[in-house]
Design an enzyme around this catalytic site. Structure first.
Site, PDB file in Angstrom:
ATOM      1  N   LYS A 103       0.816  -1.163  -0.162  1.00  0.00           N
ATOM      2  CA  LYS A 103       0.089  -0.049  -0.191  1.00  0.00           C
ATOM      3  C   LYS A 103       0.764   1.205   0.042  1.00  0.00           C
ATOM      4  O   LYS A 103       0.641   2.045  -1.077  1.00  0.00           O
ATOM      5  CB  LYS A 103      -0.990  -0.108   1.241  1.00  0.00           C
ATOM      6  N   ASP A 132      -6.230   0.751   1.111  1.00  0.00           N
ATOM      7  CA  ASP A 132      -5.964   1.046   2.555  1.00  0.00           C
ATOM      8  C   ASP A 132      -7.425   0.445   2.938  1.00  0.00           C
ATOM      9  O   ASP A 132      -8.276  -0.019   2.284  1.00  0.00           O
ATOM     10  CB  ASP A 132      -5.852   2.274   2.967  1.00  0.00           C
TER      11      ASP A 132
END
Ligand code: SF4
Length: 466
Positions: free
Chosen positions: A122, A140
Site C-alpha cells: 500500500k 487501505d
C-alpha cells in the site's frame, strides 16, 4: 450483483462529480517526506500525521539525516502518531537502506520500494502514484471497504482487492479513483454507519440498495436478498427458516418443499448449473457446498463478481459452522441458534453404544460412506465407528467384495438413494453378514444435511444407539 461496464462507468462518473480533485491528504514536498508520512499514517489520522511531520522534517530533511538519527530522538517527535517505538525503528532503517542502496534517494520502482523497512504494497503504491506520477491503486481500509460494498471486489485481502480494481478500471484513472474512494469512505461510506440515504452512489450500490425507503411509512428498510441455492438440502433449510421469498433460483434436485418451490426457476443440476440462467435471476447471493457443487461454477460466479457462500459439510462442527454462516449472511441469527441448540440436543447422550457401522451407498461396485462423508459424520456424532474407510481422504471410497467380507460390522445401513437398495438385496447381505443387523433406511434422511440433520440423529439414536 455482477458489475457491468455501464455500472462501472456510472460509478466513476458520480465519483468524478463528487470529488473531481481528490488528492493525497498527507502533506509532503517530495518522495522522502511522503514515504515517512505514509509510514506514520498507519493506525493514525492524516490530520495528526500532518501536525507531527513538520518538526520531524525540519530536524531530518533528508534520508541521510534520518539514517544517522538516534531512535529516542525520533520517538519523541513522532509519539503522537501512536506505535512510535516500532515506527521510529522502521523510519531509521528505511532511511539507512535508502542511503546504502539508492544513493540517498527514494527509489521509483515498486520492487525496490517494498524492500524498504516499514514499506508494504500500500505504501509503495501511495509513493509511486503521488510522488512519481506512476498510476497505482493503493488499497487501505477505506478502499477495501468501498470496493466490497460497491460489489467491485469480494475479497478481504488487499492484494486481491487491488487486482480486482485494477482489472475493472482504466490504468490512467487508478490514482484519482483511489483518492476518491478514500474521500467517500471518510465522508459518507463510513465503516460503522454508512450514510446510504445521503449517498449519490446508492442507486449503483448493492449494499445501499438493500436499504429502501418504504413509501407508506417513510422508513428505510432492508430489502430481501435474492438467493440462488445450488444445494437441495439448503434450499429446504431456507424454506424452513422462512426465507422462501428470498429464493430466486434452485437446481433440478431442489424438490422439497415441492409446493413452495413450484414457481422458483430452475438453473440446472447441482454439478452443471447454467451460469446464464443464474445471472438472469440477478442474485445477490449464490449458496454452494464444496462436494455437492463444482469448483468450476464457484470460479465462474466469482469471475462475474456474484457473491457466493460456499459451505463445507462433513462433521458436526462443520454443521454448526454452516448454520452460523447462513444465519449471519441472511440475517436469520435466531433461526441459526435454534437449529444449533436442536442439533446439540440430538447429539447429547452419544457414546452410549459404540457401534461399528457400514453404510453402503452403491452396489457393483460397492461404494461406502467414509468417515469424511456427511452420513459418516452422523454415525460418528452419536459415538459410532465407520468401517471400511482406509483412505481417509475419500468421502465415498470404493471397496472390493472380499474387503467387505473381512469387516465385522454391528450394523449395515442401506440408504434408498442414490442406489435404490431393495428387500432382496438386504436379505442377501444378511446371509453374508450373519452377525450384523442389516436395515434399509430412507436415503434422504441420511443425505439431506442441515435441513434434516437433527431428525436423522434422533432417528439413528432411537433405533440403534440406545
Ligand atoms: S450506498 Fe451506502 S454502502 Fe453504498 S457506497 Fe454509498 S454509503 Fe457506501
Amino acid at each position: 450483483m455482477a458489475r457491468t461496464a455501464e455500472d462501472l462507468r456510472k460509478i466513476q462518473t458520480q465519483l468524478n462529480k463528487l470529488y473531481p480533485e481528490a488528492i493525497c491528504m498527507l502533506e509532503h514536498r517530495n518522495a522522502y517526506e511522503l514515504t515517512v508520512a505514509t509510514i506514520l499514517s498507519a493506525q493514525c489520522t492524516d490530520a495528526r500525521v500532518n501536525i507531527t511531520t513538520p518538526p520531524l522534517f525540519k530536524k531530518y530533511p533528508t534520508p541521510n539525516a534520518l539514517a544517522s538519527a538516534k531512535t529516542k530522538d525520533v520517538e519523541k517527535l513522532i509519539k503522537p502518531t501512536g506505535f512510535y517505538k516500532n515506527k521510529s525503528k522502521f523510519l531509521i532503517a528505511m532511511a539507512q537502506r535508502v542511503v546504502r542502496y539508492h544513493q540517498g534517494k527514494i527509489p521509483g520502482l515498486a520492487q525496490d520500494l517494498i524492500q524498504l523497512p516499514g514499506v508494504g504494497k500500500k505504501t509503495a503504491n501511495v509513493v509511486l502514484s503521488n510522488a512519481f506520477g506512476i498510476p497505482a491503486m493503493a488499497v487501505d481500509t477505506h478502499v477495501g471497504r468501498l470496493a466490497r460494498r460497491l460489489g467491485l471486489s469480494f475479497s478481504k485481502n488487499p492484494d486481491r482487492v487491488e487486482k480486482d480494481l485494477c482489472s475493472l478500471f482504466s490504468k490512467k484513472t487508478w490514482t484519482l479513483l483511489h483518492h476518491q474512494l478514500i474521500t467517500h469512505g471518510r465522508t459518507t461510506c463510513k465503516a460503522q454507519s454508512p450514510l446510504c440515504n445521503d449517498c449519490l452512489l446508492q442507486p449503483l450500490c448493492p449494499t445501499g440498495l438493500r436499504e429502501k425507503k418504504d413509501p407508506h411509512t417513510g422508513r428505510w428498510v432492508k430489502t430481501p436478498e435474492r438467493v440462488v441455492s445450488l444445494v437441495p438440502s439448503v434450499t429446504e433449510l431456507l424454506c424452513q427458516w422462512g426465507l422462501a421469498s428470498s429464493l430466486v433460483g434452485r437446481t433440478n434436485y431442489c424438490i422439497h418443499p415441492a409446493k413452495v418451490l413450484e414457481k422458483i426457476p430452475k438453473v440446472g443440476g447441482t454439478k452443471n448449473p447454467r451460469l446464464k440462467d443464474i445471472l438472469a435471476v440477478k442474485p445477490t447471493l449464490v449458496i454452494l457446498e464444496r462436494t455437492e457443487n463444482t469448483l468450476k461454477i464457484a470460479q465462474e460466479l466469482e469471475a462475474v463478481r456474484i457473491p457466493i457462500l460456499v459451505l463445507d459439510v462433513t462433521d458436526w462442527k462443520s454443521w454448526i459452522k454452516a448454520y452460523q454462516l447462513i444465519g449471519q449472511r441472511l440475517h436469520r441469527e435466531s433461526k441459526s441458534k435454534q437449529s444449533i441448540v436442536e442439533l446439540k440436543r440430538s447429539i447429547r447422550g452419544q457414546g452410549a453404544k459404540p457401534l461399528k457401522v457400514l453404510i453402503l451407498v452403491w452396489k457393483s461396485p460397492w461404494i461406502l460412506a467414509g468417515s469424511q462423508s456427511y452420513c459418516g459424520g452422523l454415525v460418528q456424532a452419536l459415538g459410532g465407528r465407520i468401517l471400511g474407510n482406509t483412505n481417509k481422504s475419500k468421502s465415498y471410497p470404493q471397496r472390493a467384495p472380499k474387503d467387505l467380507e473381512r469387516l465385522n460390522p454391528d450394523l449395515i445401513l442401506l440408504p434408498t438413494e442414490p442406489y435404490p437398495f431393495n428387500e432382496r438385496e438386504r436379505q442377501e447381505l444378511e446371509k453374508s453378514f450373519p452377525k450384523s443387523k442389516v436395515d434399509i433406511i430412507n436415503g434422504e434422511l441420511l443425505t439431506w444435511y442441515l435441513s434434516r440433520t437433527s431428525m436423522a440423529l434422533r432417528y439413528l439414536k432411537r433405533n440403534y444407539f440406545t
